[in-house]
Design a protein around this motif. Structure first.
Motif, PDB file in Angstrom:
ATOM      1  N   GLY A 147       0.773  -1.239   0.000  1.00 25.65           N
ATOM      2  CA  GLY A 147       0.000   0.000   0.000  1.00 25.65           C
ATOM      3  C   GLY A 147       0.800   1.283   0.000  1.00 25.65           C
ATOM      4  N   PHE A 148       2.095   1.225  -0.252  1.00 26.76           N
ATOM      5  CA  PHE A 148       2.907   2.435  -0.355  1.00 26.76           C
ATOM      6  C   PHE A 148       2.815   2.991  -1.777  1.00 26.76           C
ATOM      7  CE2 PHE A 148       4.584   0.473   3.375  1.00 26.76           C
ATOM      8  CZ  PHE A 148       5.145   1.480   4.153  1.00 26.76           C
ATOM      9  N   SER A 149       2.810   4.311  -1.881  1.00 22.04           N
ATOM     10  CA  SER A 149       2.753   4.971  -3.182  1.00 22.04           C
ATOM     11  C   SER A 149       3.941   5.901  -3.350  1.00 22.04           C
ATOM     12  CB  SER A 149       1.461   5.792  -3.316  1.00 22.04           C
ATOM     13  OG  SER A 149       0.319   4.966  -3.187  1.00 22.04           O
ATOM     14  N   ALA A 150       4.443   6.004  -4.571  1.00 23.87           N
ATOM     15  CA  ALA A 150       5.518   6.950  -4.865  1.00 23.87           C
ATOM     16  C   ALA A 150       4.971   8.369  -4.774  1.00 23.87           C
ATOM     17  CB  ALA A 150       6.097   6.674  -6.251  1.00 23.87           C
ATOM     18  N   VAL A 151       5.590   9.202  -3.947  1.00 26.49           N
ATOM     19  CA  VAL A 151       5.083  10.554  -3.735  1.00 26.49           C
ATOM     20  C   VAL A 151       6.080  11.647  -4.125  1.00 26.49           C
ATOM     21  CG1 VAL A 151       3.467   9.873  -1.922  1.00 26.49           C
ATOM     22  CG2 VAL A 151       5.806  10.499  -1.299  1.00 26.49           C
ATOM     23  N   ARG A 152       7.367  11.294  -4.240  1.00 23.69           N
ATOM     24  CA  ARG A 152       8.358  12.324  -4.545  1.00 23.69           C
ATOM     25  C   ARG A 152       9.605  11.679  -5.139  1.00 23.69           C
ATOM     26  NH1 ARG A 152       5.977  17.463  -3.998  1.00 23.69           N
ATOM     27  NH2 ARG A 152       7.614  19.057  -3.959  1.00 23.69           N
ATOM     28  N   TRP A 153      10.290  12.432  -5.997  1.00 22.43           N
ATOM     29  CA  TRP A 153      11.504  11.940  -6.632  1.00 22.43           C
ATOM     30  C   TRP A 153      12.632  12.914  -6.330  1.00 22.43           C
ATOM     31  CZ3 TRP A 153       6.683  11.032  -8.040  1.00 22.43           C
ATOM     32  CH2 TRP A 153       6.334   9.764  -8.534  1.00 22.43           C
ATOM     33  N   PHE A 154      13.784  12.377  -5.921  1.00 26.03           N
ATOM     34  CA  PHE A 154      14.946  13.192  -5.580  1.00 26.03           C
ATOM     35  C   PHE A 154      16.132  12.741  -6.427  1.00 26.03           C
ATOM     36  CE2 PHE A 154      12.171  13.174  -1.952  1.00 26.03           C
ATOM     37  CZ  PHE A 154      12.178  14.492  -1.524  1.00 26.03           C
ATOM     38  N   ALA A 155      16.699  13.667  -7.169  1.00 29.41           N
ATOM     39  CA  ALA A 155      17.800  13.350  -8.073  1.00 29.41           C
ATOM     40  C   ALA A 155      19.134  13.726  -7.447  1.00 29.41           C
ATOM     41  CB  ALA A 155      17.633  14.090  -9.393  1.00 29.41           C
ATOM     42  N   GLU A 319      21.673   9.324 -10.331  1.00 29.29           N
ATOM     43  CA  GLU A 319      20.648   8.412  -9.844  1.00 29.29           C
ATOM     44  C   GLU A 319      19.474   9.160  -9.223  1.00 29.29           C
ATOM     45  OE1 GLU A 319      20.647   5.321 -10.429  1.00 29.29           O
ATOM     46  OE2 GLU A 319      22.730   4.810 -10.884  1.00 29.29           O
ATOM     47  N   THR A 320      18.321   8.498  -9.204  1.00 27.65           N
ATOM     48  CA  THR A 320      17.117   9.074  -8.618  1.00 27.65           C
ATOM     49  C   THR A 320      16.640   8.211  -7.461  1.00 27.65           C
ATOM     50  OG1 THR A 320      16.411  10.046 -10.721  1.00 27.65           O
ATOM     51  CG2 THR A 320      14.709   9.728  -9.039  1.00 27.65           C
ATOM     52  N   GLN A 321      16.345   8.867  -6.337  1.00 34.72           N
ATOM     53  CA  GLN A 321      15.739   8.210  -5.187  1.00 34.72           C
ATOM     54  C   GLN A 321      14.240   8.508  -5.199  1.00 34.72           C
ATOM     55  OE1 GLN A 321      17.334   6.396  -2.757  1.00 34.72           O
ATOM     56  NE2 GLN A 321      19.424   6.710  -3.500  1.00 34.72           N
ATOM     57  N   VAL A 322      13.436   7.478  -5.042  1.00 37.92           N
ATOM     58  CA  VAL A 322      11.982   7.645  -5.008  1.00 37.92           C
ATOM     59  C   VAL A 322      11.516   7.509  -3.573  1.00 37.92           C
ATOM     60  CG1 VAL A 322       9.768   6.863  -5.918  1.00 37.92           C
ATOM     61  CG2 VAL A 322      11.849   6.591  -7.300  1.00 37.92           C
ATOM     62  N   MET A 323      10.732   8.472  -3.111  1.00 38.83           N
ATOM     63  CA  MET A 323      10.160   8.408  -1.771  1.00 38.83           C
ATOM     64  C   MET A 323       8.756   7.810  -1.859  1.00 38.83           C
ATOM     65  SD  MET A 323      10.780   8.918   1.404  1.00 38.83           S
ATOM     66  CE  MET A 323      12.161  10.079   1.382  1.00 38.83           C
ATOM     67  N   TYR A 324       8.579   6.704  -1.177  1.00 40.12           N
ATOM     68  CA  TYR A 324       7.269   6.060  -1.083  1.00 40.12           C
ATOM     69  C   TYR A 324       6.676   6.357   0.295  1.00 40.12           C
ATOM     70  CZ  TYR A 324       8.272   3.357  -5.289  1.00 40.12           C
ATOM     71  OH  TYR A 324       8.545   2.974  -6.585  1.00 40.12           O
ATOM     72  N   ALA A 325       5.364   6.494   0.346  1.00 38.39           N
ATOM     73  CA  ALA A 325       4.706   6.827   1.606  1.00 38.39           C
ATOM     74  C   ALA A 325       3.380   6.082   1.753  1.00 38.39           C
ATOM     75  CB  ALA A 325       4.475   8.333   1.705  1.00 38.39           C
TER      76      ALA A 325
END
Length: 331
Positions: A147-155, A319-325
């Motif tokens: 049930g986690f969704s990608a909410v933000r991307w950090f490069a 690289e890109t880090q994806v924040m899931y919440a």
């Protein structure tokens, strides 16, 4: 379910070197851009509010070999939402046996317990967060399944000094602003400047003194490479650039890099070139220390034009880090 039962137990300080060995195996297989150090594990174990006896656990096979771990990192000072960051991993040889799902289910349940134990009337909902490197699709699929969704991307962005056609630019002179080295005497003023500068940024909440001091005392922190911008009329700190060295990453990325962990400018001083001046001052510090590059991370949805500034200075996206919440409302 796992083909062989896994026994779970809390993490003791004496087991941190063994946990470091597990992380090394995971990193060797996954090849993430960010690696760990034993010092970081020790700092996480000792930080305020960590409670590793309840918020972290290790999984062992029937022979006692460490094959998995899970660790919750709550932010006790948060009000709305109440953030808990989740970290964990399974040895590559033990994946696809249900251990990752079992571990994540425990983390979700334990985070709910922590939230209910510490809940106050002014507190908002519990928000669970997991950062996943974009290329780790299996990890992303596992947490999405819960049930986690990608909410933000950090490069991640890097500026290689040997690739700058005209070399490092000079630190610009700004009317009414003095760029000077950071010193411990202004630590509290910089913390206040940071909390003000990031009050309008996504997902940011004020950093309390104790966490700020813990961050400054981390083995990776380099105050000698850090800078502040001072308003010459009022004497107030208008901006800051706080730096670190993540030496554990240098061998794998192939160059030595200074990292700008925190860069901010207070609202009343924005659009005056302060961020650019602070970054250039930091780049000179890195070069003077014999490093090859400067790095930083940026929110890809940052509305301030940060990407353009960094690109003009010679930073290139990596690289890109994806924040899931996942948001929980407690019971």
């Amino acid at each position: 379910m796992p083909s062989e039962p896994i026994s779970w137990s809390p993490v003791s300080e004496a087991e941190l070197p063994e946990l470091s060995g597990l992380l090394t195996a995971i990193e060797h297989f996954d090849e993430p851009s960010e690696r760990h150090t034993i010092e970081e594990l020790q700092e996480a174990y000792a930080e305020h509010g960590a409670d590793p006896a309840r918020n972290a656990r290790l999984g062992r096979d029937s022979g006692g070999t460490l094959v998995a771990y899970g660790w919750l990192h709550p932010f006790p000072a948060d009000t709305d939402p109440r953030r808990v960051f989740l970290a964990g991993g399974v040895h590559p040889g033990w994946r696809r046996r249900g251990i990752g799902h079992e571990l994540l289910d425990w983390q979700i349940a334990r985070a709910g317990e922590w939230y209910n134990e510490n809940r106050r009337p002014e507190h908002g909902p519990l928000e669970l967060r997991i950062a996943v490197e974009d290329k780790l699709a299996d990890r992303a699929a596992l947490i999405a399944d819960r049930g986690f969704s990608a909410v933000r991307w950090f490069a991640d962005m890097t500026c290689r000094f040997d690739e700058l056609p005209s070399g490092l630019p000079a630190v610009p002179e700004l009317p009414g602003i003095r760029i000077e080295p950071y010193s411990a005497e202004v630590s509290e003023e910089v913390r206040e400047a940071h909390n003000e500068a990031f009050s309008d940024h996504w997902g940011s909440q004020p950093i309390p003194q104790i966490r700020w001091q813990e961050d400054l005392s981390a083995a990776s922190t380099r105050p000698e490479w850090s800078w502040i911008a001072v308003d010459t009329d009022s004497g107030r700190i208008a901006g800051y650039a706080m730096s670190s060295a993540y030496q554990q990453d240098w061998e794998f990325q192939g160059f030595r890099e200074g990292w700008t962990d925190r860069l901010g400018v207070r609202r009343d001083w924005r659009n005056r070139g302060i961020a650019k001046a602070l970054l250039i001052a930091s780049m000179h510090s890195f070069a003077d220390a014999g490093l090859d590059a400067a790095g930083l991370g940026v929110d890809t949805d940052n509305p301030s034009g940060a990407f353009g500034l960094y690109a003009r200075l010679g930073y290139e996206r990596g690289e890109t880090q994806v924040m899931y919440a996942r948001t929980e409302h407690g019971s």
